[in-house]
Design an enzyme around this catalytic site. Structure first.
Site, short mmCIF file in Angstrom:
data_model
loop_
_atom_site.label_atom_id
_atom_site.label_comp_id
_atom_site.label_asym_id
_atom_site.label_seq_id
_atom_site.Cartn_x
_atom_site.Cartn_y
_atom_site.Cartn_z
N ALA A 134 0.84 -1.20 0.00
CA ALA A 134 0.00 0.00 0.00
C ALA A 134 0.87 1.24 0.00
CB ALA A 134 -0.92 -0.02 1.22
N PRO A 138 -4.96 8.97 -2.16
CA PRO A 138 -5.65 10.00 -2.94
C PRO A 138 -4.70 11.20 -3.05
CG PRO A 138 -7.04 9.19 -1.16
CD PRO A 138 -5.68 8.62 -0.93
N GLY A 141 0.34 9.42 -6.26
CA GLY A 141 0.53 8.21 -7.05
C GLY A 141 1.98 8.13 -7.47
N GLU A 380 3.37 0.01 -10.17
CA GLU A 380 4.82 -0.06 -9.88
C GLU A 380 5.58 1.00 -10.70
OE1 GLU A 380 4.34 -2.02 -6.95
OE2 GLU A 380 6.45 -2.28 -7.42
C1 LIG Z 1 -5.51 -2.08 -10.81
C2 LIG Z 1 -4.54 -1.27 -10.02
C3 LIG Z 1 -3.78 -1.89 -9.04
C4 LIG Z 1 -2.90 -1.14 -8.27
N1 LIG Z 1 -2.21 -1.76 -7.27
C5 LIG Z 1 -1.46 -1.00 -6.42
C6 LIG Z 1 -0.88 -1.58 -5.26
O1 LIG Z 1 -0.95 -2.80 -5.00
N2 LIG Z 1 -0.24 -0.76 -4.39
C7 LIG Z 1 -0.11 0.59 -4.61
O2 LIG Z 1 0.46 1.27 -3.79
N3 LIG Z 1 -0.63 1.16 -5.74
C8 LIG Z 1 -1.30 0.40 -6.62
N4 LIG Z 1 -1.86 0.99 -7.74
C9 LIG Z 1 -1.68 2.41 -7.97
C10 LIG Z 1 -0.68 2.68 -9.09
O3 LIG Z 1 0.62 2.36 -8.67
C11 LIG Z 1 -0.83 4.17 -9.46
O4 LIG Z 1 -2.07 4.29 -10.15
C12 LIG Z 1 0.29 4.67 -10.34
O5 LIG Z 1 1.49 4.75 -9.60
C13 LIG Z 1 0.00 6.04 -10.94
O6 LIG Z 1 -0.40 6.93 -9.97
P1 LIG Z 1 -1.73 7.82 -10.17
O7 LIG Z 1 -2.83 6.89 -10.54
O8 LIG Z 1 -1.91 8.67 -8.96
O9 LIG Z 1 -1.43 8.72 -11.42
P2 LIG Z 1 -0.61 10.09 -11.47
O10 LIG Z 1 0.67 9.96 -10.70
O11 LIG Z 1 -1.53 11.19 -11.10
O12 LIG Z 1 -0.25 10.18 -13.01
C14 LIG Z 1 -1.22 10.47 -14.01
C15 LIG Z 1 -0.51 10.51 -15.35
O13 LIG Z 1 0.51 11.52 -15.34
C16 LIG Z 1 1.78 10.96 -15.65
N5 LIG Z 1 2.83 11.63 -14.87
C17 LIG Z 1 2.87 11.81 -13.53
N6 LIG Z 1 4.00 12.47 -13.17
C18 LIG Z 1 4.69 12.68 -14.32
C19 LIG Z 1 5.95 13.30 -14.63
N7 LIG Z 1 6.71 13.82 -13.67
N8 LIG Z 1 6.33 13.37 -15.93
C20 LIG Z 1 5.56 12.84 -16.92
N9 LIG Z 1 4.36 12.25 -16.68
C21 LIG Z 1 3.93 12.15 -15.41
C22 LIG Z 1 1.66 9.50 -15.26
O14 LIG Z 1 2.59 8.70 -15.96
C23 LIG Z 1 0.22 9.20 -15.66
O15 LIG Z 1 0.15 8.93 -17.03
C24 LIG Z 1 -2.72 0.25 -8.54
C25 LIG Z 1 -3.46 0.87 -9.55
C26 LIG Z 1 -4.35 0.13 -10.29
C27 LIG Z 1 -5.15 0.83 -11.36
#
Ligand SMILES: Cc1cc2nc3c(=O)[nH]c(=O)nc-3n(C[C@H](O)[C@H](O)[C@H](O)COP(=O)(O)OP(=O)(O)OC[C@H]3O[C@@H](n4cnc5c(N)ncnc54)[C@H](O)[C@@H]3O)c2cc1C
Length: 403
Positions: A134, A138, A141, A380
């Site tokens: 985890a 919110p 990410g 990841e």
């Molecule tokens: C099915 C599923 C399972 C998951 N399992 C886990 C889990 O077991 N444990 C856990 O902790 N999390 C988990 N996650 C969360 C996942 O790791 C995050 O969704 C992911 O890291 C992206 O974070 P975010 O969704 O907040 O997107 P954001 O970080 O808000 O990013 C949104 C978009 O902006 C891009 N972006 C962000 N920053 C930059 C930058 N500096 N330069 C260029 N582009 C950028 C990203 O690549 C993405 O395309 C899971 C998510 C899903 C959908």
């Protein structure tokens, strides 16, 4: 000389994984894609089998188990070890079904974190525990250094407060490895991981997500409200080493990113294998001995996908092999994840396209694999984040210098 063959010693393991994927995962693939949030009970038997193999020493890395840098310091023997065995068997299992592999008891990404960071006492204490991971919150990410969940020392316990979202296996697992900060003022160095057993007072699963793919895998939101965890459940050192920064926590990713990349490689190969058969049935001959531009458009596309797949596959093997041989592999782990994540999505979707209406219909699993593979380019660390890490490493720039 570089030998690009898979190591002979892992062939029996890969063969076993293939049998499991074909005979146990594929037959229930569609069932649990439709029955989202229903526990695939068939996996209990499989998990027991994997436990048996691990106990007998007959299996290295049969599932998504944790990986650990092996060998004593100074050991210069070149080896193909647990990391390589893990990526090879995981790719094979994901040729069967990614969502089911992610649902396998005791094989969570939290297990990789424990295996990577825990001391010997913790390793023994958490042996056999199924652990989710985890990190995401919110508003937090990709920028995991911005974690807001707090861990406050109170006597011989830490008190956790915060909300974690998208926790894979968060409902079904026995424990969750939670990333929390000891002191937000001290920045990323103060982020530590804690093993929180399921049922600990103050921890509750709030809801499960409905998703595009990997529907067999449960994805949970978990709330920590004054959740007390024994101090000895903090993984690694409780010291806040500002010089080391985030390196300790991030080391987990060097181990988990090749595993996720291997999942993409396995899922993409499933699509390629089926598409090859469908093309052959339609009379399309893919000739590896003739230039692509002299063949049909479908055959040329297929050759290009195979080449992309091979590049991803080799990068995954390289990242895992480096970990086995105690070589720093952050760059290679991110390269493998970036390449495999992207070509995994491209290949599975292109296979839907090449197979036309059969590809889009539920008569075959091609449409499912296209949905399943997308997550492997997101969790990841997303595609964009992996590219950022690779650029930073190659250019020698810090995260503050290249955002
Ligand atoms: C099915 C599923 C399972 C998951 N399992 C886990 C889990 O077991 N444990 C856990 O902790 N999390 C988990 N996650 C969360 C996942 O790791 C995050 O969704 C992911 O890291 C992206 O974070 P975010 O969704 O907040 O997107 P954001 O970080 O808000 O990013 C949104 C978009 O902006 C891009 N972006 C962000 N920053 C930059 C930058 N500096 N330069 C260029 N582009 C950028 C990203 O690549 C993405 O395309 C899971 C998510 C899903 C959908």
């Amino acid at each position: 000389m570089i030998n690009l063959d898979d190591p002979k010693k892992f062939r029996p393991l890969v063969g076993q994984a293939h049998q499991v994927a074909m005979n146990m995962l594929r037959p229930i693939s569609r069932k649990y894609d439709r029955a989202e949030h229903e526990y695939p009970k068939e996996l209990d038997m499989l998990a027991a089998m994997i436990d048996g193999l691990s106990e007998s020493g007959a299996s290295e890395g049969a599932g998504a188990a944790g990986v650990r840098r092996e060998g004593a310091d100074g050991d210069t023997t070149v080896k193909n070890g647990t990391n390589l065995a893990s990526v090879m068997s995981i790719a094979e299992m994901c040729w069967g079904d990614v969502g089911l592999l992610l649902s396998m008891p005791r094989q969570g990404l939290g297990n990789s974190a424990i295996a990577s960071v825990a001391d010997d006492e913790q390793l023994a204490r958490f042996d056999g525990v199924w652990a989710g991971m985890a990190i995401t919150e919110p508003g937090t990410g990709s920028d995991s250094a911005n974690i807001k969940t707090t861990a406050t020392l109170d006597g011989d316990h830490y008190v956790l407060n915060g909300e974690k979202i998208f926790v894979t296996s968060g409902d079904r697992c026995d424990a969750v490895v939670v990333w929390a900060t000891l002191d937000r003022e001290l920045g990323r160095a103060a982020i530590k991981s804690f093993v929180v057993p399921k049922g600990t007072e103050g921890m509750r699963v709030e809801r499960l997500e409905h998703k595009l793919g990997i529907r067999a895998s449960d994805t949970a939101t978990i709330i920590f409200d004054n959740c007390r965890v024994p101090a000895e459940n903090l993984l690694g050192s409780p010291e806040v080493d500002v010089k080391q920064g985030f390196a300790g926590a991030m080391a987990t990713f060097d181990n988990t990113r090749p595993l996720v990349a291997a999942m993409a490689v396995g899922c993409a190969r499933a699509s390629l294998d089926l598409t090859r058969e469908l093309l052959a049935d339609a009379g399309v001959v893919v000739d590896h001995d003739r230039p692509a531009q002299l063949q049909s458009a479908a055959a040329a596309k297929f050759l290009q996908m195979e080449a992309d797949w091979e590049a991803a596959h080799l990068l995954v093997l390289q990242a895992a092999w480096m970990a086995d041989n105690r070589q720093p592999n952050s760059l290679e782990a991110s390269m493998a994840k970036a390449k495999a994540g992207r070509v995994g999505s491209d290949i599975t979707l292109s296979c839907v396209e090449l197979a036309g209406s059969i590809g889009y219909s539920e008569a075959e699993l091609l449409e499912k694999w296209a949905r399943d593979s997308k997550i492997l380019d997101i969790f990841e660390g997303t595609q964009q984040i992996q590219q950022l890490i690779v650029a930073r490493r190659i250019l020698g720039l810090s995260s503050a210098e290249l955002k």
